[in-house]
Design a protein around this motif. Structure first.
Motif, PDB file in Angstrom:
ATOM      1  N   PHE A 132      58.384  10.300  71.508  1.00 36.32           N
ATOM      2  CA  PHE A 132      58.964   9.657  72.689  1.00 36.32           C
ATOM      3  C   PHE A 132      59.988   8.595  72.298  1.00 36.32           C
ATOM      4  CE2 PHE A 132      59.063   6.246  75.842  1.00 36.32           C
ATOM      5  CZ  PHE A 132      59.414   6.960  76.981  1.00 36.32           C
TER       6      PHE A 132
ATOM      7  N   VAL B 162      64.094   8.822  72.896  1.00 36.80           N
ATOM      8  CA  VAL B 162      64.838   7.795  73.644  1.00 36.80           C
ATOM      9  C   VAL B 162      65.976   7.234  72.793  1.00 36.80           C
ATOM     10  CG1 VAL B 162      64.669   5.470  74.615  1.00 36.80           C
ATOM     11  CG2 VAL B 162      62.930   7.183  75.177  1.00 36.80           C
TER      12      VAL B 162
ATOM     13  N   TYR C 145      67.276   8.110  83.714  1.00 34.84           N
ATOM     14  CA  TYR C 145      66.402   9.271  83.921  1.00 34.84           C
ATOM     15  C   TYR C 145      66.491  10.238  82.747  1.00 34.84           C
ATOM     16  CZ  TYR C 145      64.774  13.805  85.499  1.00 34.84           C
ATOM     17  OH  TYR C 145      64.132  15.010  85.569  1.00 34.84           O
TER      18      TYR C 145
ATOM     19  N   THR D 143      67.467   9.731  79.729  1.00 32.83           N
ATOM     20  CA  THR D 143      66.958   9.121  78.502  1.00 32.83           C
ATOM     21  C   THR D 143      65.439   9.198  78.431  1.00 32.83           C
ATOM     22  OG1 THR D 143      68.839   7.595  78.372  1.00 32.83           O
ATOM     23  CG2 THR D 143      66.853   6.983  77.165  1.00 32.83           C
ATOM     24  N   VAL D 144      64.768   8.824  79.517  1.00 31.31           N
ATOM     25  CA  VAL D 144      63.304   8.875  79.550  1.00 31.31           C
ATOM     26  C   VAL D 144      62.816  10.321  79.498  1.00 31.31           C
ATOM     27  CG1 VAL D 144      61.260   8.360  80.937  1.00 31.31           C
ATOM     28  CG2 VAL D 144      63.113   6.683  80.772  1.00 31.31           C
TER      29      VAL D 144
ATOM     30  N   GLY E  51      62.844  11.606  76.045  1.00 33.90           N
ATOM     31  CA  GLY E  51      61.710  11.082  75.292  1.00 33.90           C
ATOM     32  C   GLY E  51      60.422  11.817  75.624  1.00 33.90           C
TER      33      GLY E  51
END
Length: 270
Positions: free
Chosen positions: A134, A138, A165, A167-168, A171
């Motif tokens: 994760f 990111v 959004y 980016t997360v 991850g």
């Protein structure tokens, strides 16, 4: 000191140990042990560095091609999302190493002696890999956005909510791919076998199904990890189902692989 006094002292000591609960570090201790073992290897550092380099090169190229071919304006995060097709395998190798390296050296026997609860060993490795996946996903997403922004030269849009959004989501996808890999690695126990299966399911099979075409094969492809992950990370509304369903499908893949690995671990042990 009399014999009765010594016996009483020993009994009191044993009673105190029993009342204080079982000794050992529990799940926290198992996780800490896995963390320490992971970062004493060279492989994780090589994988993370390779991922950084591939992300930088790929996203620069992606932005440049979009400008050269005069592509319509798109979210700048699409460059990072597209790079995951390659960079995810750096994390696959990293997650796989947490399991297969111990089987190749037979050190897994020591691990299972230190933490005799099999599910706890596997869960600790899966959680560690997911956490690293994760955070790495990111970081790679942010790096890709920063690198691609210049080459895009007006052919990409920067909307903070969309960037956040993607980016997360990147991850989350990387974390679940790592969990899937740990499960497969426990089931197969060899680096070659685990890598072959993960590569086939995640990358090769979608390419085959899309290449062959046809409504049935394309429908099957929609439920494969990489395809579903692409839907989730792009978040452009073009998926055949909502983003929440995409996330659920990825979770099903990860849990299924985890369950298969635990089944084999309990039956065949070390």
């Amino acid at each position: 000191m009399s014999t009765s006094t010594v016996s009483t002292d020993v009994s009191d000591g044993l009673r105190g140990r029993v009342e204080s609960g079982p000794a050992g570090g529990g799940f926290v201790g198992a996780f800490t042990s896995e963390w320490t073992k992971l970062w004493t290897l060279r492989t994780p550092y090589v994988c993370l560095l390779a991922g950084v380099l591939v992300t930088a090169v790929f996203t620069f190229y992606y932005g440049s091609i979009a400008r050269i071919n005069d592509k319509p304006v798109q979210p700048v995060g699409n460059a990072s999302v597209s790079s995951v097709i390659l960079t995810q395998f750096a994390l696959v190798i990293l997650a796989m190493t947490t399991v297969t390296s111990e089987y190749s050296t037979s050190s897994v026997r020591a691990s299972l002696l230190w933490v005799p609860v099999r599910a706890r060993v596997q869960l600790a490795k899966a959680l560690l890999s997911a956490l690293v996946g994760f955070v790495t996903g990111v970081v790679w997403a942010v790096l890709g956005i920063a690198v691609a922004w210049g080459p895009f030269q007006g052919h990409a849009g920067f909307e903070l909510s969309k960037v956040a959004y993607q980016t997360v989501a990147m991850g989350v996808y990387c974390a679940l791919v790592c969990v899937l890999t740990v499960g497969v690695s426990f089931a197969l126990r060899t680096a070659a076998g685990a890598m072959a299966v993960v590569f086939f399911v995640v990358s090769a099979l979608p390419g085959m199904l899309v290449g062959l075409g046809g409504p049935v094969l394309l429908a099957i492809n929609d439920y494969l990890p990489q395809t579903v992950g692409g839907y989730l990370m792009l978040g452009d509304g073009k998926a055949p189902f909502p983003d929440a369903v995409s996330l659920l499908i990825l979770l099903v893949w990860a849990v299924a692989a985890h369950a298969a690995g635990l089944f084999v671990l309990r039956r065949r042990d070390a």
